[in-house]
Design an enzyme around this catalytic site. Structure first.
Site: not given
Length: 265
Positions: A14-17, A21, A155
């Site tokens: 996930t979140g791999s652009t 990731g 965070y």
């Protein structure tokens, strides 16, 4: 010679652009896995797929555009990919803000993105992994889960939650052939971190490169390597822990933080 072979395995990152990731996808693809690339927009997802195909000739890739912070995306991904062998919960956001100025809505947003996205996906795919007696689940947490930064408490708490959740899930599937771990990067040279330096440069008038050079010595002085970590260095650990070679590593908080955590217990 150690050989990481993930041929025949299907992985979702996930979140791999971009950033960590994207580096993880490249490593898993190099090891032969069919990797599902995920971004929130179709354009970013397609662009990342093309980038990886150029970098890793013959890579087996699929793209899936979705915001996994939203519960309704689960049905769509389960329909498109009914079974996974590897799940890397990498989706995450961070911002710097004082505790006093962080409203409830921001705490909730960070919880939904950084924590609940991985909880929901793991709950979706874990039963199939245990049924097949093989699986890998990885939460990309952070050294900030132990070393809570005072300017990013909202965070740090999500990263502490990921570490605890990964350990608990691992203990919930004993003897299953499924491993569940968290990986703890330190400050890493990602697009988000470089943007933070650029914003600091605009405020102070100092070169972003100068701000980057002094960041670790000034803000993470306990770091042994005394530099930012490269995304590929984190990806190397993830590729290993996702492989058959790491079959006895589970319930662990694996550190890729340059040695800055002296006593994470």
């Amino acid at each position: 010679m150690l050989n990481i072979d993930l041929t025949g395995r299907t992985a979702l990152v996930t979140g791999s652009t971009a950033g960590i990731g994207l580096a993880i996808v490249k490593r898993l693809a190099e090891a032969g896995a069919h990797v599902i690339v995920n971004g929130r927009s179709q354009g970013r997802t397609d662009e990342a797929v093309r980038e990886i195909q150029n970098a890793v000739p013959g890579a087996k890739l699929s793209g899936f555009a979705a915001d996994f912070a939203k519960p309704e995306t689960l049905d769509a991904v389960a329909k498109a990919f009914p079974a996974l062998d590897i799940l890397v919960n990498n989706l995450g956001i961070f911002t710097q803000a004082s505790f006093e100025e962080t409203p409830d809505s921001e705490w909730q947003r960070f919880f939904d993105v950084n924590v609940m996205s991985g909880v929901r996906l793991t709950r979706q795919y874990l039963p199939g992994m245990t049924e097949r007696k093989w699986g890998r689940v990885v939460f990309i947490a952070s050294e900030s889960g132990f070393n809570i930064p005072p300017d990013m408490i909202h965070y740090g708490f999500t990263k502490a939650a990921q570490i605890a959740i990964a350990r608990g899930i691992a203990e919930s599937v004993p003897g299953s052939g499924v491993t569940v771990n968290s990986v703890l990067p330190g400050p890493t040279r990602t697009e988000g971190v470089l943007k933070m330096f650029e914003e600091a440069s605009k405020k102070t008038g100092r070169p972003a490169e100068e701000i980057e050079r002094e960041f670790v010595p000034k803000h993470r002085p306990a770091s042994i390597i005394q530099r930012l970590i490269e995304p590929e260095e984190v990806a190397n650990m993830v590729a290993y822990v996702c492989s058959p070679l790491a079959s006895a590593t589970t319930g662990a908080a694996l550190r890729v933080e340059g040695g800055l955590l002296r006593n994470p217990g």
